[in-house]
Design a protein around this motif. Structure first.
Motif, PDB file in Angstrom:
ATOM      1  N   VAL A   1       0.865  -1.187   0.000  1.00  0.00           N
ATOM      2  CA  VAL A   1       0.000   0.000   0.000  1.00  0.00           C
ATOM      3  C   VAL A   1       0.898   1.232   0.000  1.00  0.00           C
ATOM      4  O   VAL A   1       1.373   1.685   1.046  1.00  0.00           O
ATOM      5  N   MET A   2       1.148   1.765  -1.192  1.00  0.00           N
ATOM      6  CA  MET A   2       2.110   2.859  -1.329  1.00  0.00           C
ATOM      7  C   MET A   2       1.382   4.180  -1.555  1.00  0.00           C
ATOM      8  O   MET A   2       0.638   4.345  -2.535  1.00  0.00           O
ATOM      9  N   LEU A   3       1.557   5.116  -0.642  1.00  0.00           N
ATOM     10  CA  LEU A   3       1.106   6.514  -0.803  1.00  0.00           C
ATOM     11  C   LEU A   3      -0.420   6.651  -0.810  1.00  0.00           C
ATOM     12  O   LEU A   3      -0.954   7.533  -1.486  1.00  0.00           O
ATOM     13  N   VAL A   4      -1.105   5.801  -0.066  1.00  0.00           N
ATOM     14  CA  VAL A   4      -2.573   5.805  -0.065  1.00  0.00           C
ATOM     15  C   VAL A   4      -3.135   6.263   1.289  1.00  0.00           C
ATOM     16  O   VAL A   4      -4.080   7.051   1.342  1.00  0.00           O
ATOM     17  N   GLY A   5      -2.560   5.785   2.392  1.00  0.00           N
ATOM     18  CA  GLY A   5      -3.154   5.981   3.724  1.00  0.00           C
ATOM     19  C   GLY A   5      -3.484   7.428   4.039  1.00  0.00           C
ATOM     20  O   GLY A   5      -4.566   7.721   4.581  1.00  0.00           O
TER      21      GLY A   5
ATOM     22  N   LEU B   1       3.444  -0.856   4.138  1.00  0.00           N
ATOM     23  CA  LEU B   1       2.598   0.337   4.199  1.00  0.00           C
ATOM     24  C   LEU B   1       3.508   1.557   4.156  1.00  0.00           C
ATOM     25  O   LEU B   1       4.377   1.712   5.015  1.00  0.00           O
ATOM     26  N   ALA B   2       3.325   2.407   3.156  1.00  0.00           N
ATOM     27  CA  ALA B   2       4.144   3.629   3.075  1.00  0.00           C
ATOM     28  C   ALA B   2       3.212   4.816   2.932  1.00  0.00           C
ATOM     29  O   ALA B   2       2.393   4.867   2.006  1.00  0.00           O
ATOM     30  N   GLU B   3       3.302   5.736   3.870  1.00  0.00           N
ATOM     31  CA  GLU B   3       2.425   6.912   3.818  1.00  0.00           C
ATOM     32  C   GLU B   3       3.083   8.101   4.494  1.00  0.00           C
ATOM     33  O   GLU B   3       4.059   7.952   5.250  1.00  0.00           O
ATOM     34  N   LEU B   4       2.537   9.276   4.197  1.00  0.00           N
ATOM     35  CA  LEU B   4       3.053  10.497   4.823  1.00  0.00           C
ATOM     36  C   LEU B   4       2.572  10.559   6.262  1.00  0.00           C
ATOM     37  O   LEU B   4       1.427  10.219   6.564  1.00  0.00           O
ATOM     38  N   GLU B   5       3.477  11.003   7.137  1.00  0.00           N
ATOM     39  CA  GLU B   5       3.216  10.988   8.570  1.00  0.00           C
ATOM     40  C   GLU B   5       3.342  12.413   9.134  1.00  0.00           C
ATOM     41  O   GLU B   5       4.080  13.237   8.588  1.00  0.00           O
TER      42      GLU B   5
ATOM     43  N   ALA C   1       9.231  -3.895  11.112  1.00  0.00           N
ATOM     44  CA  ALA C   1      10.436  -3.101  10.820  1.00  0.00           C
ATOM     45  C   ALA C   1      10.044  -1.789  10.170  1.00  0.00           C
ATOM     46  O   ALA C   1       8.987  -1.702   9.521  1.00  0.00           O
ATOM     47  N   GLU C   2      10.897  -0.777  10.372  1.00  0.00           N
ATOM     48  CA  GLU C   2      10.755   0.451   9.591  1.00  0.00           C
ATOM     49  C   GLU C   2      11.655   0.281   8.376  1.00  0.00           C
ATOM     50  O   GLU C   2      12.834  -0.032   8.512  1.00  0.00           O
TER      51      GLU C   2
ATOM     52  N   ARG D   1       6.759   1.020   6.341  1.00  0.00           N
ATOM     53  CA  ARG D   1       6.881   0.001   7.403  1.00  0.00           C
ATOM     54  C   ARG D   1       6.551  -1.382   6.866  1.00  0.00           C
ATOM     55  O   ARG D   1       5.727  -1.517   5.970  1.00  0.00           O
ATOM     56  N   VAL D   2       7.203  -2.372   7.458  1.00  0.00           N
ATOM     57  CA  VAL D   2       6.880  -3.770   7.165  1.00  0.00           C
ATOM     58  C   VAL D   2       5.977  -4.254   8.293  1.00  0.00           C
ATOM     59  O   VAL D   2       6.349  -4.158   9.472  1.00  0.00           O
ATOM     60  N   LEU D   3       4.799  -4.754   7.952  1.00  0.00           N
ATOM     61  CA  LEU D   3       3.821  -5.216   8.946  1.00  0.00           C
ATOM     62  C   LEU D   3       3.558  -6.702   8.758  1.00  0.00           C
ATOM     63  O   LEU D   3       3.778  -7.246   7.678  1.00  0.00           O
ATOM     64  N   GLU D   4       3.017  -7.294   9.824  1.00  0.00           N
ATOM     65  CA  GLU D   4       2.637  -8.708   9.709  1.00  0.00           C
ATOM     66  C   GLU D   4       1.248  -8.899  10.319  1.00  0.00           C
ATOM     67  O   GLU D   4       0.972  -8.353  11.401  1.00  0.00           O
ATOM     68  N   ARG D   5       0.403  -9.624   9.630  1.00  0.00           N
ATOM     69  CA  ARG D   5      -0.912  -9.927  10.214  1.00  0.00           C
ATOM     70  C   ARG D   5      -0.738 -10.917  11.354  1.00  0.00           C
ATOM     71  O   ARG D   5      -0.083 -11.951  11.194  1.00  0.00           O
ATOM     72  N   GLU D   6      -1.331 -10.568  12.488  1.00  0.00           N
ATOM     73  CA  GLU D   6      -1.199 -11.462  13.637  1.00  0.00           C
ATOM     74  C   GLU D   6      -1.810 -12.826  13.313  1.00  0.00           C
ATOM     75  O   GLU D   6      -2.799 -12.908  12.597  1.00  0.00           O
ATOM     76  N   VAL D   7      -1.179 -13.830  13.860  1.00  0.00           N
ATOM     77  CA  VAL D   7      -1.647 -15.197  13.579  1.00  0.00           C
ATOM     78  C   VAL D   7      -2.832 -15.522  14.462  1.00  0.00           C
ATOM     79  O   VAL D   7      -2.866 -15.137  15.619  1.00  0.00           O
TER      80      VAL D   7
END
Ligand SMILES: C[S@@+](CC[C@H](N)C(=O)[O-])C[C@H]1O[C@@H](n2cnc3c(N)ncnc32)[C@H](O)[C@@H]1O
Length: 228
Positions: free
Chosen positions: A116-120, A148-152, A211-212, A222-228
């Motif tokens: 998801v690049m530049l959407v949030g 997920l990459a977005e402006l903060e 990770a960032e 950021r690198v995210l992981e869906r919880e198991v």
């Protein structure tokens, strides 16, 4: 009601301007592809949310030779541009472009990864952003990875980072008037979250930050992981 901060009905203008608006744009696409290349098997399924003209989808497909990708965007103009990018790259067999936003996309499977690049920062924090992140989590298999990459909102440093970003955009050739529009959006026209607020929404959605990946002015990946 959802506030629209930017319409994406002119894909040609987007293509002409994005590398000026966001210096380093292609590198920001290359990094998620490199991460997924390192962690996914070759026959993986990847979802690209808000693909725009689909440059990241093509970059991902090249980094993951056996993978199949679904690339979504609600804008008809962006979908047309995305299909053209995919055709020109001869990737029609591997990248399916679908006109849909994430909420309207009918899930037929769970994905190994989503990008998801530049959407949030287009989505307001009025419940819609949290729902978007929940939808993202639902699209992934347990343990699946999201980039997920977005402006903060960067807090005390924000004004300086915005000024530096605008200077880089001018240096890259962005006309002064467009640079002022960019400055307005970076200073609060977009729906910028602080890191703390994003962490709360990610945790409610069941997405763990692993990770960032990068930080370029206010753009954070950021690198995210869906919880198991
Ligand atoms: C700034 S563009 C980014 C395009 C592309 N990811 C890139 O890196 O060039 C944001 C895109 O997100 C799309 N978008 C906005 N809200 C969305 C949603 N809820 N689900 C999917 N896409 C969305 C817009 O139509 C637009 O094409």
């Amino acid at each position: 009601m959802t506030a629209v901060v930017k319409r994406f009905d002119d894909a040609g203008q987007y293509e002409r301007e994005i590398r000026q608006l966001l210096p380093g744009y292609d590198v920001l696409h290359a990094m998620p592809a490199a991460v997924l290349g390192a962690v996914l098997g070759e026959d993986s399924r990847v979802l690209v949310v808000g693909c725009g003209p689909a440059h990241e989808a093509v970059t991902l497909a090249r980094a993951l030779p056996g993978s199949l990708l679904d690339a979504l965007d609600p804008s008809p103009a962006m979908v047309a541009a995305a299909r053209e990018t995919v055709r020109a790259a001869r990737m029609m067999e591997r990248i399916r472009v679908v006109q849909a936003d994430l909420g309207g996309f009918v899930l037929e499977e769970h994905y190994d990864a989503a990008v998801v690049m530049l959407v949030g920062h287009m989505i307001p924090d009025d419940g819609a952003r949290e729902e978007f992140l929940r939808q993202l989590a639902r699209a992934l298999r347990p343990g699946g990875v999201a980039i997920l990459a977005e402006l903060e909102d960067t807090g005390a440093a924000h004004g300086v980072l915005v000024e530096a970003h605008v200077r880089c955009a001018l240096e890259a050739g962005l006309p002064r008037e467009r640079a002022e529009t960019l400055r307005g959006r970076l200073m609060g026209g977009f729906h910028l979250l602080t890191r703390e607020r994003l962490d709360v929404l990610l945790s409610r959605a069941g997405l763990k930050v692993k990770a960032e990946l990068f930080r370029a002015f206010g753009m954070v990946g950021r690198v995210l992981e869906r919880e198991v």
